[in-house]
Design an enzyme around this catalytic site. Structure first.
Site, PDB file in Angstrom:
ATOM      1  N   HIS A  37       0.827  -1.203   0.000  1.00  0.00           N
ATOM      2  CA  HIS A  37       0.000   0.000   0.000  1.00  0.00           C
ATOM      3  C   HIS A  37       0.869   1.264   0.000  1.00  0.00           C
ATOM      4  O   HIS A  37       0.640   2.192  -0.765  1.00  0.00           O
ATOM      5  CB  HIS A  37      -0.927  -0.050   1.222  1.00  0.00           C
ATOM      6  CG  HIS A  37      -1.930   1.057   1.272  1.00  0.00           C
ATOM      7  ND1 HIS A  37      -2.665   1.324   2.403  1.00  0.00           N
ATOM      8  CD2 HIS A  37      -2.327   1.970   0.365  1.00  0.00           C
ATOM      9  CE1 HIS A  37      -3.466   2.342   2.177  1.00  0.00           C
ATOM     10  NE2 HIS A  37      -3.281   2.765   0.942  1.00  0.00           N
TER      11      HIS A  37
ATOM     12  N   GLU B   8       2.331   1.557  -3.376  1.00  0.00           N
ATOM     13  CA  GLU B   8       1.342   2.065  -4.341  1.00  0.00           C
ATOM     14  C   GLU B   8       1.294   3.597  -4.284  1.00  0.00           C
ATOM     15  O   GLU B   8       1.252   4.268  -5.307  1.00  0.00           O
ATOM     16  CB  GLU B   8      -0.030   1.462  -4.019  1.00  0.00           C
ATOM     17  CG  GLU B   8      -1.194   2.022  -4.810  1.00  0.00           C
ATOM     18  CD  GLU B   8      -2.327   2.484  -3.899  1.00  0.00           C
ATOM     19  OE1 GLU B   8      -2.672   3.686  -3.957  1.00  0.00           O
ATOM     20  OE2 GLU B   8      -2.859   1.656  -3.114  1.00  0.00           O
ATOM     21  N   HIS B   9       1.342   4.145  -3.085  1.00  0.00           N
ATOM     22  CA  HIS B   9       1.343   5.610  -2.943  1.00  0.00           C
ATOM     23  C   HIS B   9       2.667   6.207  -3.427  1.00  0.00           C
ATOM     24  O   HIS B   9       2.685   7.232  -4.095  1.00  0.00           O
ATOM     25  CB  HIS B   9       1.151   6.003  -1.480  1.00  0.00           C
ATOM     26  CG  HIS B   9      -0.270   5.963  -1.020  1.00  0.00           C
ATOM     27  ND1 HIS B   9      -0.939   7.072  -0.575  1.00  0.00           N
ATOM     28  CD2 HIS B   9      -1.156   4.928  -0.926  1.00  0.00           C
ATOM     29  CE1 HIS B   9      -2.170   6.741  -0.217  1.00  0.00           C
ATOM     30  NE2 HIS B   9      -2.328   5.449  -0.414  1.00  0.00           N
TER      31      HIS B   9
ATOM     32  N   GLU C   2       4.285   9.721   2.477  1.00  0.00           N
ATOM     33  CA  GLU C   2       3.183   8.831   2.146  1.00  0.00           C
ATOM     34  C   GLU C   2       3.020   7.690   3.137  1.00  0.00           C
ATOM     35  O   GLU C   2       1.914   7.262   3.407  1.00  0.00           O
ATOM     36  CB  GLU C   2       3.380   8.259   0.731  1.00  0.00           C
ATOM     37  CG  GLU C   2       3.347   9.302  -0.358  1.00  0.00           C
ATOM     38  CD  GLU C   2       1.999  10.015  -0.459  1.00  0.00           C
ATOM     39  OE1 GLU C   2       0.961   9.343  -0.345  1.00  0.00           O
ATOM     40  OE2 GLU C   2       2.002  11.250  -0.642  1.00  0.00           O
TER      41      GLU C   2
ATOM     42  N   GLU D  55      -4.660   7.103   6.722  1.00  0.00           N
ATOM     43  CA  GLU D  55      -5.710   6.471   5.911  1.00  0.00           C
ATOM     44  C   GLU D  55      -6.177   5.174   6.589  1.00  0.00           C
ATOM     45  O   GLU D  55      -7.367   4.907   6.696  1.00  0.00           O
ATOM     46  CB  GLU D  55      -5.174   6.170   4.507  1.00  0.00           C
ATOM     47  CG  GLU D  55      -6.207   5.525   3.598  1.00  0.00           C
ATOM     48  CD  GLU D  55      -5.627   5.023   2.273  1.00  0.00           C
ATOM     49  OE1 GLU D  55      -4.518   5.447   1.909  1.00  0.00           O
ATOM     50  OE2 GLU D  55      -6.300   4.217   1.621  1.00  0.00           O
TER      51      GLU D  55
HETATM   52 ZN   LIG Z   1      -4.191   4.477   0.037  1.00  0.00          ZN
END
Ligand SMILES: [Zn+2]
Length: 1035
Positions: A103, A106-107, A179, A204
């Site tokens: 994750h 991905e960011h 991030e 998040e």
């Molecule tokens: Zn995310």
């Protein structure tokens, strides 16, 4: 009054052959599919070899499968005559811990790459492109990067940025800090302030796990598939994320983001060769084949069932604090790459739990023990082995065993009794209508549909051939009438891989979570040397400087404002009168043999005290039975004959006055051509003799609706905050809050807690009296030209069957204006026939006032909304404000709220109603975010933006304005809002004309302090600053 001109029928049957029509009809041609059929197996194309070419007529497409010679990368192209072209690439990412490495990666790959080294190219491309969709997401075992656009040049630009991001990212340490996670001083410039955890993914995930359903689903998967990657949280556990290092991140990229571990997908009418050439040249040609070793081994089946208990935070919005336990029973199913078995089990699962006629609905939902099914109920095919889950939420803890017994007993019953033929037919009908119904994001739907199966090396083309699977399924049933019962026995009765999971609220849950986070923080901080601390301080400052620096994005490709189409294609519409004076709008479209019907009925005569109950009325109207049909028979007919019948309340703003709006209820449904008379008959029965007697079933529906509303708040908190913040700014705002704001959530909670629901049930026939007649109604139909005359007949029959009020009812609010929607006589060339007259409410003496509301909710994050009353749609200022909102979001608020503030999202937008909204989403800050909004206004007033910034904002706004519209929804703006294509074209020209001075002008004219009325709302935990401020109302 407007009368039918008699021209309608002619226009309808013979659509004129203008430029518009050619564009519209091109959909039904098959050029892209035919061209793709000419590829030969073994053919070499730009470093790829074609391995399979298959026509899939049921989805109107041709599938071309290829593989890359040098790296083994897999490729699937679906050629279809659809202009909304889509690209996606997916990597198999199978983490073995919960640090959230896929994750965070991905960011981070989206933060800059070799060819595009500027900060955040992904977000910047949003403003340099006409994309219709851009995103990236992390699933349990893959990471996907999709985008779509209708513009060929744009497609190439985006493809270039995506490829470079995935294969050649910078992965700078500061990007990882921003991030992923970091330790930083609460105030980065004050080394005396406390050290805290920050980071986008960290926040998040904290936000994601405020959702109890999410907690339950996560545990369910982790416990049922405990031996490999499914035992961990791929998104990241907030308590484990701080264990991730930058080195680990880079290592994970090197092993997982390699062409040999990648799957590429393209969809639409752009030529395949161009895509292959670009992908080969810009990325794949630079790699050698590797063995990625990312596959997931088969789960070893258990020899006996298992049980687990977990806890969650209590839900203050849900009804009844003593009934908040969830329990479910889940079974492991076979590998999803066995396509036909997966198809069968997914159908079987719909038969088991779908709708009021299914055995588990009858046994569990109607038992009254809980509020709704447990999360992830039914078939789950997103992991290598699928699973089926069933259970209840909103039950008392003592009832866990009862629920488990009911589940066992129900399974036994099904094995003996089987399913009714009609239910199986209804399900197969549903598949047929879903294949024909075109959504605008069909490419995206397809890539998501095949992603999991393909990820585990299943055949994606096999999966698309739904027609063949339906035929094989029918054959199996014919050969063995007990086919489904045997499956139930095999997978649900004789299956030892069975998990019972229960979750109950713990009053101290949030406190304990916070405590664990504090522990983790302490542990990290105590391990720091003085030198580490100095570095943290320095890096915090460095990050802050980097975030505040002017950014050069000139390395990125971009479309220009001149690439935007200067005018919109017009949609041909015809309006006729049916049953005397009810206007019906007809729109001929290539709908693949599906008819779309809508009706809008005004609420003007409804007494005020009934208004809060309109949403409830809408949600139960098609579910309580009608005419001779009880609610089960009605559900059966709806499934068998239609693609769904829905009813929803609407507040429609006027295009030229802020204090004027229309209120009403929209009825929508669609069906296959052959079922049109049946569908209209169902509507006639619902309108003429709805049943409001089934108190028991009404209670079930009320509980489900209340539970759904309360579960939705953490996901849509910013919407609730915005609706509340605009409540006192316009007369429509108040009604919007009543229909869809926190007031509605709380009203439903109160109703769900009532022991006697009869007083509520008795309100429904009263609402019916004012609403379900054709006194103030208009209708709309979208269908193929061949089908329109039958539709005219069927809609006419329906309308003639409806009652009319004996005496004319007076509107409840005194000021009503009649507003004709523009048509032929008003200068429009594309609408023929009669005219639609809308009756709008106006409140000329309305005074907007400021209100600040804080909804106290036990979340660890906030949702902030601030609204300002500005200008209506037709005012040129509206166009400037629309561009300004985009400009502020991209060039100021994104940095302030997401990058610096650590919120998951935030920005500004202008709605059609003329309300300008600032918002933040899953935000660790609250009052500081309000200050950011104020700073954004100062920034805009001072004009600190360039012509390039303005052009980018225009592109971004136009990618929304020009988003594709499905054949089912063409003409809907005209039907609902009275927006003609001429009005839209005029607005378009205003958008093109927006200039720098205009932007500075509107920011001081409307947004500045003391200019226009603001409203504020906050959803989130207790807040000492706000508690001390008497201007806030705390609820
Ligand atoms: Zn995310």
């Amino acid at each position: 009054m407007w009368r039918c001109s008699g021209r309608v029928a002619v226009t309808l049957r013979r659509p004129s052959c203008g430029r518009t029509d050619l564009r519209a009809w091109r959909w039904s041609s098959t050029r892209a599919c035919e061209k793709a059929l000419q590829y030969r197996v073994g053919e070499k194309l730009h470093g790829f070899t074609v391995s399979q070419v298959t026509s899939v007529p049921e989805l109107f497409l041709t599938a071309v499968k290829l593989s890359h010679d040098g790296t083994g990368a897999r490729y699937l192209h679906l050629a279809r005559e659809d202009t909304n072209n889509l690209f996606s690439m997916q990597f198999r990412t199978t983490p073995m811990d919960s640090t959230g490495v896929p994750h965070v990666l991905e960011h981070t790959v989206l933060c800059g790459s070799q060819k595009y080294p500027c900060r955040d190219p992904f977000f910047k491309m949003l403003n340099r492109s006409l994309s219709t969709f851009m995103n990236a997401f992390t699933a349990s075992d893959y990471t996907m990067y999709p985008f779509s656009t209708q513009n060929a040049k744009d497609f190439q630009n985006l493809l270039s940025v995506y490829l470079d991001a995935a294969f050649f990212p910078c992965l700078r340490e500061l990007d990882f800090w921003q991030e992923g996670w970091r330790l930083e001083h609460e105030n980065p410039s004050d080394p005396q302030s406390a050290l805290v955890f920050k980071g986008v993914v960290f926040n998040e995930m904290k936000g994601a796990f405020t959702d109890n359903e999410r907690i339950f689903s996560q545990h369910l998967q982790n416990r049922l598939l405990p031996d490999h990657t499914y035992a961990v949280i791929s998104g990241g556990d907030p308590l484990c994320i701080p264990d991730l290092t930058w080195e680990q991140l880079k290592q994970f990229h090197a092993t997982h983001y390699h062409p040999s571990n990648a799957r590429f997908f393209t969809y639409g009418n752009f030529p395949l060769e161009q895509h292959l050439k670009q992908i080969h040249e810009e990325a794949l040609s630079k790699f050698q084949k590797i063995e990625p070793n990312t596959s997931v081994p088969a789960q070893k089946p258990w020899d006996k069932p298992r049980e687990f208990q977990i806890t969650c935070a209590p839900d203050s919005l849900a009804a009844s604090s003593s009934k908040q336990t969830t329990v479910s029973v889940s079974f492991l199913l076979p590998d999803i790459t066995d396509t036909f078995e997966a198809f069968t089990l997914s159908l079987l699962s719909s038969l088991l739990i779908g709708g009021p006629n299914s055995p588990f609905y009858k046994a569990l939902i109607e038992s009254g023990l809980g509020t709704d099914f447990s999360p992830d109920v039914g078939y789950n095919g997103y992991t290598r082995e699928a699973y089926f889950s069933v259970g209840l939420q909103g039950i008392a803890e003592k009832d866990i065993q009862i629920v488990r017994d009911i589940i066992d007993k129900t399974i036994d019953n099904i094995i003996t009794k089987g399913f009714e033929d009609d239910r199986i037919e209804a399900l197969l009908h549903k598949i047929e209508i879903q294949m024909k119904h075109q959504s605008v994001s069909f490419g995206l739907a397809l890539t998501s549909y095949i992603a999991s199966c393909w990820n585990h090396d299943g055949d994606p083309v096999e999966l698309l051939r739904l027609g063949q699977q339906v035929a094989q399924f029918r054959q199996c049933l014919k050969e063995n009438p007990k086919f489904l019962q045997e499956k139930v026995k095999q997978y649900f009765k004789n299956n030892q891989h069975k998990l019972t999971l229960s979750m109950k609220p713990d009053d101290r849950y949030s406190e304990k979570q916070a405590q664990m986070e504090t522990e983790k923080l302490k542990q990290k901080v105590s391990a720091l040397s003085l030198e580490d601390k100095r570095q943290i301080y320095d890096k915090g400052l460095e990050l802050q400087t980097q975030q505040s620096n002017a950014q050069d994005a000139s390395c990125l490709p971009a479309l220009k404002v001149s690439d935007i189409e200067p005018s919109i294609p017009f949609t041909e519409l015809a309006v006729g009168l049916a049953a005397g004076d009810v206007p019906v709008q007809y729109c001929a479209q290539p709908t693949n043999g599906v008819v779309y019907f809508r009706a809008f009925s005004s609420l003007n005569t409804l007494p005020e005290e009934l208004r809060p109950y309109v949403p409830l009325f809408c949600s139960v109207l098609t579910k309580l039975g009608c005419g001779v049909l009880d609610y089960r028979e009605q559900a059966q007919q709806i499934e068998l004959k239609t693609g769904g019948m829905t009813v929803s309340p609407h507040v429609l703003p006027d295009d030229s006055h802020l204090d004027t709006y229309e209120q009403g209820v929209l009825f929508s449904s669609f069906c296959l051509d052959r079922n049109l008379p049946d569908m209209m008959h169902l509507w006639a029965e619902i309108f003429n003799s709805p049943c409001f007697e089934e108190e028991q079933h009404f209670r079930v529906l009320v509980k489900m609706a209340a539970q759904e509303l309360s579960n939705g708040v953490p996901d849509s908190g910013h919407v609730y905050a915005s609706v509340r913040a605009s409540r006192t700014l316009t007369p429509a705002g108040d009604l919007q809050e009543t229909f869809s704001g926190m007031d509605q959530v709380r009203l439903m909670k109160r109703i769900a807690e009532m022991t006697d629901l009869r007083p509520i049930l008795r309100k429904l026939p009263r609402i019916k009296k004012y609403l379900l007649n054709c006194d103030n109604m208009r209708c709309a139909v979208n269908a193929t030209p061949q089908q329109l005359s039958q539709t005219e007949q069927a809609v006419g029959d329906f309308l003639r069957s409806l009652g009319r009020s004996k005496k004319e009812r007076k509107p409840v609010r005194p000021h009503v204006v009649e507003k004709p929607a523009p048509n032929g006589s008003g200068g429009s060339t594309h609408i023929s026939g009669s005219q639609v007259v809308r009756k709008l409410i106006t409140e000329p003496t309305f005074k907007p006032c400021q209100m600040k509301t804080h909804f106290l909710l036990p979340f660890p994050v906030n949702y902030v909304g601030e609204c300002v009353r500005t200008a209506p749609y037709t005012d040129p200022d509206h166009a400037s404000l629309k561009i300004l909102a985009r400009l502020m979001t991209a060039k100021f608020l994104h940095t302030e709220i997401r990058e610096k503030g650590g919120a998951y999202g935030g920005g500004a937008k202008l709605s059609h109603s003329g309300i300008f909204t600032f918002y933040s989403y899953r935000d660790p800050r609250s009052t500081e975010t309000l200050q950011s909004f104020a700073k954004a206004i100062d920034w805009a007033k001072s004009g600190r933006f360039s012509q390039q910034d303005i052009d980018e904002a225009k592109l971004s706004v136009f990618s929304g304005v020009d988003a594709p519209v499905a054949p089912s929804d063409k003409g809907l703006d005209h039907f609902l809002y009275g927006l003609s294509d001429e009005l839209k074209q005029a607005h378009r020209e205003q958008l093109f004309a927006v200039h720098r001075e205009g932007l500075i002008d509107v920011s001081s004219k409307y947004l500045g302090v003391g200019r226009s009325t603001h409203g504020l709302a906050l959803l989130g935990p207790e807040n000492t600053k706000i508690a001390k401020d008497p201007s806030w109302i705390i609820r």
